[in-house]
Design an enzyme around this catalytic site. Structure first.
Site, PDB file in Angstrom:
ATOM      1  N   GLU A 150     -10.416  -1.770  -4.199  1.00  0.00           N
ATOM      2  CA  GLU A 150     -10.107  -2.585  -5.266  1.00  0.00           C
ATOM      3  C   GLU A 150     -11.156  -2.677  -6.165  1.00  0.00           C
ATOM      4  O   GLU A 150     -10.764  -2.664  -7.390  1.00  0.00           O
ATOM      5  CB  GLU A 150      -9.928  -4.111  -4.429  1.00  0.00           C
ATOM      6  CG  GLU A 150      -8.700  -4.176  -3.590  1.00  0.00           C
ATOM      7  CD  GLU A 150      -7.478  -3.893  -4.474  1.00  0.00           C
ATOM      8  OE1 GLU A 150      -7.411  -4.108  -5.721  1.00  0.00           O
ATOM      9  OE2 GLU A 150      -6.486  -3.558  -3.641  1.00  0.00           O
ATOM     10  N   GLY A 156     -18.095   4.414 -14.569  1.00  0.00           N
ATOM     11  CA  GLY A 156     -18.066   3.409 -15.704  1.00  0.00           C
ATOM     12  C   GLY A 156     -17.947   2.060 -15.097  1.00  0.00           C
ATOM     13  O   GLY A 156     -17.992   1.650 -13.864  1.00  0.00           O
TER      14      GLY A 156
END
Length: 363
Positions: free
Chosen positions: A32, A76
Site C-alpha cells: 500500500e 520517488g
DNA sequence: GAGTCGTGGCC
DNA sequence: TGGCCAAGACT
C-alpha cells in the site's frame, strides 16, 4: 445486484499481484505504501526486492535508513521509505512486531493516512470500511453521476456515504479491490470501456452519457520552474557527495552539493555561495556559464564542461556525517536520486567540472 | 485548503 | 510533445 455483478467480474478478471497471495498485514502494508501515487507496473520489481530483503516488520526495523533508501532509490516520494522504516520500529517497540488491526491505531503511524489505514482495515483485517483512493472516487462518482469535486470534503463525504450503501457486509477486502481493478482496467479516467463494464447497467453516468466528464476537476495552476546548481568536486579519483536534508526534495538521499538558486543570481555566483554555505569550500570559476535549457529531460544538452578550482578543503569535512568522498564506481552504492545519477554519468565523460542544472519543473 | 513531494507512461 | 495522471501523506 451491483455488488454481486462486481464480485463475479472480479473473480474472473482480478489482477494477479504478489500482495494478493498473502494475508500478512505487513506484506499488504508495504504494498500500500509503495502504491501511493505509483503505478502497479512500476511497483512490482521494487516490491519483490524489498520483501526479499525485509520479509518482516522486525527485519525492516533492524535495517539502517540508508539501506532502506537504497532499495527505494528511483521509486520517488522518499518520505514514504523513511516513514515506513520509522513505523516498523514503532510496530516492533509498541505492538510486538504486529500491525494493530484498527484504523484509528494504524492512522497514527507515520506514512499511514486515512486511505492506507482503511485499506489495511479492509484488505488485511476484513473490516467493513471503504478505502477511498483515486479509482474508487472515480468509479463511485460515475456510478451515482455526482457532480462534486471528489477531492473536496463535501465530495468525499458523499462518495463515502453512497459507496457504503452498495458494499456487502463481510466482503470489504474483495469489494474494495474489485473497485480498484475496475477503475484501473475498465472505468479508466479517459475513454472508459463501458461496453465491457460488469456494472454499466447500474451506472447513472453511463445512462446519462456523462461518464467522460466525470469526475469533475478544478483546473490546476501552472507549475513554476526552479533553477538549481550542483558542484562536482574531484580529488584524484574521488568525488565529493553530501547527504541531503530529510525534509524537501530527494530527502535523505546522497548527491552532489548544491541547491536552488534564489534572487536571480548569476549561476557561478549562486553555486559558489551554495557550496560555501554547505561545505565551507571556496570555489573559483574562471569563465561565465552559458544559457540553460528548461527541463531536466534536456539535461544532457544543458551540461557544459566548466573548469574550476577549489581554493581550500577544510578538515572539518571529514568529520561531518553528511559529507563523503566516494570513488566514481562506488556512486552506485549510496542512495541518490535520478538527477544526481545523471550527473555522475555525465561526469565520467569529462571530469572535472561544475555542473549547473537546468530549472526543475515541479509537478 | 493549498503546496510539496518523484517518476514513468500515455496520447 | 508537453500536459495529465497514478492504490496519498504531510505541512
Amino acid at each position: 445486484m451491483l455488488s454481486h455483478d462486481l464480485l463475479a467480474w472480479y473473480a474472473d478478471h482480478r489482477r494477479d499481484l504478489p500482495w494478493r497471495h498473502t494475508n500478512d498485514p505487513y506484506s499488504i502494508w508495504v504494498s500500500e505504501i509503495m502504491l501511493q501515487q505509483t503505478r502497479v507496473d512500476t511497483v512490482l520489481p521494487y516490491y519483490k526486492r524489498f520483501m526479499a530483503r525485509f520479509p518482516t516488520a522486525a527485519a525492516l526495523a533492524n535495517a539502517t535508513q540508508e539501506e532502506v533508501l537504497k532499495l527505494w532509490e528511483g521509486l520517488g516520494y522518499y518520505a514514504r521509505a523513511r516513514n515506513l522504516h520509522r513505523a516498523a520500529q514503532i510496530i516492533v517497540d509498541r505492538f510486538d512486531g504486529h500491525l494493530p488491526p484498527l484504523e484509528r491505531e494504524l492512522d497514527r503511524l507515520p506514512g499511514i493516512g486515512r486511505y492506507t489505514a482503511d485499506a489495511l482495515g479492509a484488505i488485511a483485517f476484513d473490516r467493513d470500511v471503504l478505502a477511498l483512493e483515486g479509482n474508487l472516487r472515480r468509479v463511485i462518482t460515475r456510478l451515482f453521476d455526482l457532480h462534486l469535486d471528489p477531492r473536496l470534503p463535501e465530495g468525499e463525504r458523499e462518495i463515502r456515504r453512497l459507496g457504503l450503501t452498495v458494499m456487502p457486509p463481510g466482503r470489504a477486502s474483495e469489494f474494495n479491490q474489485a473497485l480498484m481493478d475496475l477503475g484501473a482496467l475498465i472505468c479508466t479516467p479517459r475513454a472508459p470501456a463501458c461496453a465491457e463494464c460488469p456494472i454499466a447497467t447500474h451506472c447513472i453516468a453511463h445512462h446519462n452519457g456523462t461518464q467522460e466528464q466525470l469526475p469533475f476537476r478544478k483546473p490546476r495552476r501552472p507549475l513554476p520552474l526552479r533553477q538549481s546548481v550542483a558542484a562536482v568536486l574531484h580529488e584524484n579519483e574521488r568525488l565529493l557527495i553530501t547527504r541531503r536534508p530529510e525534509a524537501g526534495l530527494l530527502g535523505g538521499l546522497w548527491g552532489f552539493p548544491g541547491g536552488f538558486i534564489t534572487n536571480g543570481e548569476s549561476n557561478p555566483l549562486a553555486l559558489s555561495r551554495v557550496v560555501k554555505d554547505q561545505l565551507g569550500l571556496e570555489i573559483v570559476v574562471d569563465r561565465p556559464m552559458p544559457a540553460l535549457s528548461h527541463t531536466y529531460t534536456h539535461f544532457r544538452a544543458a551540461l557544459q564542461p566548466f573548469t574550476c578550482r577549489v581554493r581550500s578543503t577544510s578538515r572539518h569535512l571529514r568529520e561531518r556525517g553528511d559529507v563523503r568522498w566516494v570513488k566514481v564506481e562506488e556512486l552506485d552504492n549510496v542512495p541518490m536520486g535520478k538527477l544526481d545519477r545523471m550527473l555522475a554519468t555525465e561526469l565520467e565523460r569529462s571530469p572535472p567540472w561544475i555542473a549547473i542544472a537546468p530549472p526543475i519543473e515541479r509537478r
